[in-house]
Design a protein around this motif. Sequence first.
Motif, PDB file in Angstrom:
ATOM      1  N   PHE A  83     -12.638 -12.034   2.623  1.00 35.92           N
ATOM      2  CA  PHE A  83     -11.947 -11.827   3.908  1.00 35.92           C
ATOM      3  C   PHE A  83     -12.360 -10.528   4.583  1.00 35.92           C
ATOM      4  O   PHE A  83     -11.895 -10.211   5.668  1.00 35.92           O
ATOM      5  CB  PHE A  83     -10.417 -11.797   3.687  1.00 35.92           C
ATOM      6  N   CYS A  84     -13.232  -9.760   3.938  1.00 35.02           N
ATOM      7  CA  CYS A  84     -13.498  -8.401   4.428  1.00 35.02           C
ATOM      8  C   CYS A  84     -14.629  -8.410   5.448  1.00 35.02           C
ATOM      9  O   CYS A  84     -15.744  -8.836   5.146  1.00 35.02           O
ATOM     10  CB  CYS A  84     -13.845  -7.498   3.254  1.00 35.02           C
ATOM     11  N   SER A  85     -14.344  -7.919   6.635  1.00 34.35           N
ATOM     12  CA  SER A  85     -15.344  -7.885   7.707  1.00 34.35           C
ATOM     13  C   SER A  85     -15.996  -6.505   7.783  1.00 34.35           C
ATOM     14  O   SER A  85     -16.880  -6.262   8.598  1.00 34.35           O
ATOM     15  CB  SER A  85     -14.682  -8.144   9.062  1.00 34.35           C
ATOM     16  N   TYR A  86     -15.557  -5.632   6.947  1.00 34.57           N
ATOM     17  CA  TYR A  86     -15.766  -4.206   7.130  1.00 34.57           C
ATOM     18  C   TYR A  86     -16.819  -3.652   6.191  1.00 34.57           C
ATOM     19  O   TYR A  86     -17.628  -2.810   6.563  1.00 34.57           O
ATOM     20  CB  TYR A  86     -14.374  -3.620   6.914  1.00 34.57           C
ATOM     21  N   PRO A 185      -1.316   4.281  -0.492  1.00 36.72           N
ATOM     22  CA  PRO A 185      -1.107   3.200   0.477  1.00 36.72           C
ATOM     23  C   PRO A 185      -0.987   1.868  -0.261  1.00 36.72           C
ATOM     24  O   PRO A 185      -1.213   1.794  -1.471  1.00 36.72           O
ATOM     25  CB  PRO A 185      -2.374   3.254   1.322  1.00 36.72           C
ATOM     26  N   GLY A 186      -0.700   0.818   0.482  1.00 36.08           N
ATOM     27  CA  GLY A 186      -0.372  -0.452  -0.184  1.00 36.08           C
ATOM     28  C   GLY A 186      -1.514  -1.431  -0.305  1.00 36.08           C
ATOM     29  O   GLY A 186      -1.306  -2.563  -0.762  1.00 36.08           O
ATOM     30  N   GLY A 187      -2.720  -1.034   0.070  1.00 38.74           N
ATOM     31  CA  GLY A 187      -3.821  -1.993   0.152  1.00 38.74           C
ATOM     32  C   GLY A 187      -4.289  -2.526  -1.188  1.00 38.74           C
ATOM     33  O   GLY A 187      -3.941  -1.997  -2.252  1.00 38.74           O
ATOM     34  N   ALA A 226       3.304  -1.255  -0.445  1.00 38.08           N
ATOM     35  CA  ALA A 226       2.734  -2.514  -0.939  1.00 38.08           C
ATOM     36  C   ALA A 226       2.413  -3.401   0.253  1.00 38.08           C
ATOM     37  O   ALA A 226       3.182  -3.443   1.225  1.00 38.08           O
ATOM     38  CB  ALA A 226       3.733  -3.219  -1.855  1.00 38.08           C
ATOM     39  N   THR A 227       1.275  -4.090   0.166  1.00 37.95           N
ATOM     40  CA  THR A 227       0.902  -5.013   1.244  1.00 37.95           C
ATOM     41  C   THR A 227       0.847  -6.442   0.708  1.00 37.95           C
ATOM     42  O   THR A 227       0.889  -6.661  -0.505  1.00 37.95           O
ATOM     43  CB  THR A 227      -0.502  -4.674   1.795  1.00 37.95           C
ATOM     44  N   MET A 228       0.734  -7.385   1.632  1.00 38.00           N
ATOM     45  CA  MET A 228       0.439  -8.781   1.266  1.00 38.00           C
ATOM     46  C   MET A 228      -0.440  -9.352   2.378  1.00 38.00           C
ATOM     47  O   MET A 228      -0.043  -9.333   3.555  1.00 38.00           O
ATOM     48  CB  MET A 228       1.736  -9.595   1.156  1.00 38.00           C
ATOM     49  N   PHE A 259       7.083  -2.234   2.589  1.00 38.15           N
ATOM     50  CA  PHE A 259       6.284  -3.453   2.426  1.00 38.15           C
ATOM     51  C   PHE A 259       5.606  -3.749   3.755  1.00 38.15           C
ATOM     52  O   PHE A 259       6.243  -3.692   4.818  1.00 38.15           O
ATOM     53  CB  PHE A 259       7.189  -4.622   2.020  1.00 38.15           C
ATOM     54  N   ILE A 260       4.306  -4.073   3.681  1.00 35.60           N
ATOM     55  CA  ILE A 260       3.508  -4.271   4.894  1.00 35.60           C
ATOM     56  C   ILE A 260       2.785  -5.619   4.813  1.00 35.60           C
ATOM     57  O   ILE A 260       1.726  -5.725   4.182  1.00 35.60           O
ATOM     58  CB  ILE A 260       2.449  -3.146   5.042  1.00 35.60           C
ATOM     59  N   PRO A 261       3.339  -6.669   5.418  1.00 30.24           N
ATOM     60  CA  PRO A 261       2.586  -7.921   5.470  1.00 30.24           C
ATOM     61  C   PRO A 261       1.386  -7.743   6.411  1.00 30.24           C
ATOM     62  O   PRO A 261       1.536  -7.204   7.508  1.00 30.24           O
ATOM     63  CB  PRO A 261       3.596  -8.923   6.071  1.00 30.24           C
ATOM     64  N   LEU A 262       0.206  -8.150   5.965  1.00 35.61           N
ATOM     65  CA  LEU A 262      -0.998  -8.019   6.800  1.00 35.61           C
ATOM     66  C   LEU A 262      -1.506  -9.419   7.123  1.00 35.61           C
ATOM     67  O   LEU A 262      -1.870 -10.182   6.229  1.00 35.61           O
ATOM     68  CB  LEU A 262      -2.078  -7.227   6.046  1.00 35.61           C
ATOM     69  N   LYS A 263      -1.520  -9.708   8.404  1.00 34.81           N
ATOM     70  CA  LYS A 263      -1.985 -11.038   8.863  1.00 34.81           C
ATOM     71  C   LYS A 263      -3.502 -11.120   8.699  1.00 34.81           C
ATOM     72  O   LYS A 263      -4.227 -10.247   9.181  1.00 34.81           O
ATOM     73  CB  LYS A 263      -1.614 -11.164  10.341  1.00 34.81           C
ATOM     74  N   PHE A 264      -3.963 -12.167   8.057  1.00 39.09           N
ATOM     75  CA  PHE A 264      -5.408 -12.371   7.897  1.00 39.09           C
ATOM     76  C   PHE A 264      -6.064 -12.563   9.264  1.00 39.09           C
ATOM     77  O   PHE A 264      -5.626 -13.404  10.060  1.00 39.09           O
ATOM     78  CB  PHE A 264      -5.665 -13.594   7.001  1.00 39.09           C
ATOM     79  N   ARG A 265      -7.108 -11.779   9.521  1.00 38.27           N
ATOM     80  CA  ARG A 265      -7.898 -11.930  10.752  1.00 38.27           C
ATOM     81  C   ARG A 265      -9.268 -12.480  10.354  1.00 38.27           C
ATOM     82  O   ARG A 265      -9.871 -12.002   9.384  1.00 38.27           O
ATOM     83  CB  ARG A 265      -8.072 -10.576  11.466  1.00 38.27           C
TER      84      ARG A 265
HETATM   85  O1  V47 Z   1      -6.206  -4.471   1.222  1.00 35.26           O
HETATM   86  C1  V47 Z   1      -8.987  -6.361   4.948  1.00 35.26           C
HETATM   87  C2  V47 Z   1      -6.579  -5.776   4.509  1.00 35.26           C
HETATM   88  C3  V47 Z   1      -6.062  -3.798   3.554  1.00 35.26           C
HETATM   89  C4  V47 Z   1      -8.711  -7.933   6.424  1.00 35.26           C
HETATM   90  O2  V47 Z   1       0.078   1.645   3.045  1.00 35.26           O
HETATM   91  C5  V47 Z   1      -7.477  -7.406   6.102  1.00 35.26           C
HETATM   92  O3  V47 Z   1       0.678   2.464   4.951  1.00 35.26           O
HETATM   93  C6  V47 Z   1      -6.458  -8.837   7.564  1.00 35.26           C
HETATM   94  O4  V47 Z   1      -3.720  -1.614   2.979  1.00 35.26           O
HETATM   95  N1  V47 Z   1      -7.619  -9.427   7.898  1.00 35.26           N
HETATM   96  C7  V47 Z   1      -6.278  -2.299   3.642  1.00 35.26           C
HETATM   97  N2  V47 Z   1      -6.339  -7.845   6.672  1.00 35.26           N
HETATM   98  C8  V47 Z   1      -5.344  -1.647   4.665  1.00 35.26           C
HETATM   99  C9  V47 Z   1      -4.008  -1.282   4.092  1.00 35.26           C
HETATM  100  C10 V47 Z   1      -3.025  -0.514   4.887  1.00 35.26           C
HETATM  101  C11 V47 Z   1      -3.113  -0.475   6.256  1.00 35.26           C
HETATM  102  C12 V47 Z   1      -2.169   0.262   6.949  1.00 35.26           C
HETATM  103  C13 V47 Z   1      -1.185   0.970   6.328  1.00 35.26           C
HETATM  104  C14 V47 Z   1      -1.115   0.935   4.943  1.00 35.26           C
HETATM  105  C15 V47 Z   1      -0.060   1.724   4.264  1.00 35.26           C
HETATM  106  C16 V47 Z   1      -2.031   0.182   4.210  1.00 35.26           C
HETATM  107  O5  V47 Z   1      -6.543  -4.392   4.737  1.00 35.26           O
HETATM  108  C17 V47 Z   1      -6.776  -4.544   2.481  1.00 35.26           C
HETATM  109  C18 V47 Z   1      -6.673  -5.954   3.007  1.00 35.26           C
HETATM  110  O6  V47 Z   1      -5.492  -6.551   2.581  1.00 35.26           O
HETATM  111  N3  V47 Z   1      -7.673  -6.452   5.177  1.00 35.26           N
HETATM  112  N4  V47 Z   1      -9.639  -7.260   5.721  1.00 35.26           N
HETATM  113  C19 V47 Z   1      -8.772  -9.013   7.355  1.00 35.26           C
HETATM  114  N5  V47 Z   1      -9.918  -9.613   7.672  1.00 35.26           N
END
Ligand code: V47
Length: 389
Positions: A83-86, A185-187, A226-228, A259-265
């Motif tokens: 999923f990583c574009s980076y 951080p929660g990544g 923590a993220t999801m 807790f930080i839900p991260l929407k898949f892009r």
């Molecule tokens: O673990 C990578 C995510 C995370 C994509 O703790 C993607 O305050 C969506 O954890 N689509 C890293 N998500 C960033 C992160 C974070 C960001 C902001 C605040 C905090 C905090 C933590 O980014 C990765 C992954 O889950 N990620 N690629 C994508 N295509």
Amino acid sequence: MSNSIEILVENEKDAELRFIGEKVLNNQRLQFDEGVILFEKATLPYVGALANYVREKLHGNKTYFNRNFHIEPTNVCVFSCNFCSYSRIYAHREEGWELSKEQMMHIIQKYDGKPVTEVHIVGGVHPKMNLYFFEDLLKSIKAHRPDLHIKGFTAVELEYMFRKAKLSVEDGMKLLHEAGLDSLPGGGAEIFHAEIREQICADKVDADGWLHIHKTAHNLGMHTNATMLFGHIEKYWHRVDHMERLRQLQDETHGFNTFIPLKFRNGDNDMSNVPESSLIEDMKVYSIARLYLDNFPHLKAYWPMLGRQNAQLSLSFGVNDLDGTIDDTTKIYSMAGSEEQTPALSTAQLVALIKQVKREPVERDTLYNVIKNYAEDDVHELEVNPYYN
Ligand code: V47
Ligand code: SF4
């Protein structure tokens, strides 16, 4: 007379959803199956109203943000998350970037005299940037600016650094903490269940490793997030399983802040064929997270990923934190297709964004100590969405 949330629950026709609603109103913990039922059957208005009830019970209208900036030391990475574009693999490192300690200190110095409170340091996992390189960086940052809170390194980066240095997680974490690392951080959490991890990020730290690293940090008195990563190939129960594992660790340590839900892009990565989730689904995830994670104090919508208007909307679906000003210092989401190509908000803009949706902006530090409540401030920089002005 009953209030509106009680009426909503009483009038719910589905007995299971009504029962879950009553549990929320009675402050009772939701069980695993109840989390899944919410995803399967509940409407957004129903979970949203319940989540807003919990949010307002915990925080009233308060909506937190901080003044922060990011340093991304490198996007070269030994791992290959689909999923990583980076990231760029080591063999193609000339396409990526690698910052020297001096370049990173130059970024720190750019903020001299500015009222930022946090630097967020996260990047790819570069085989040559080892534990001692980062120990030295942390010490230099603290020597230059002792008051700056350093939130840095995902469990993925840490696991690799400690393993390469042949140190236990406990010894490695102690070393970085003593050098100046304040919190994590929660990544890297993505979706914990092995069935999904195998398909989206097979080669990096697994769920137990991620949780062990956070537990170790908590035991040293550090706070973590923590993220999801949601909205790709996972099923509803994988989301609940993910939150369940976090809730269990939080019961033990109480070390998670947010807790930080991260929407898949899906922009420009190996999962670009997977459609992105709808806004309704995103708001359901925030809402159900607020209901399920009853021991997490804060729920964050990370605006560079979600976009600022959707982040505003999330404040009605359980969210009470919008992260920070960022100052255009992260590339993770712009490279994955986020609408926010140059993420930066001035404090006035962030305050305005929160006020537009009738919430109370509160500037916090990383540990949620209040720096300033902007409720009474007259903010003129209302350029977020002219429709509301
Ligand atoms: O673990 C990578 C995510 C995370 C994509 O703790 C993607 O305050 C969506 O954890 N689509 C890293 N998500 C960033 C992160 C974070 C960001 C902001 C605040 C905090 C905090 C933590 O980014 C990765 C992954 O889950 N990620 N690629 C994508 N295509
Ligand atoms: Fe590397 Fe992190 Fe990207 Fe995975 S998400 S490839 S660990 S930079």
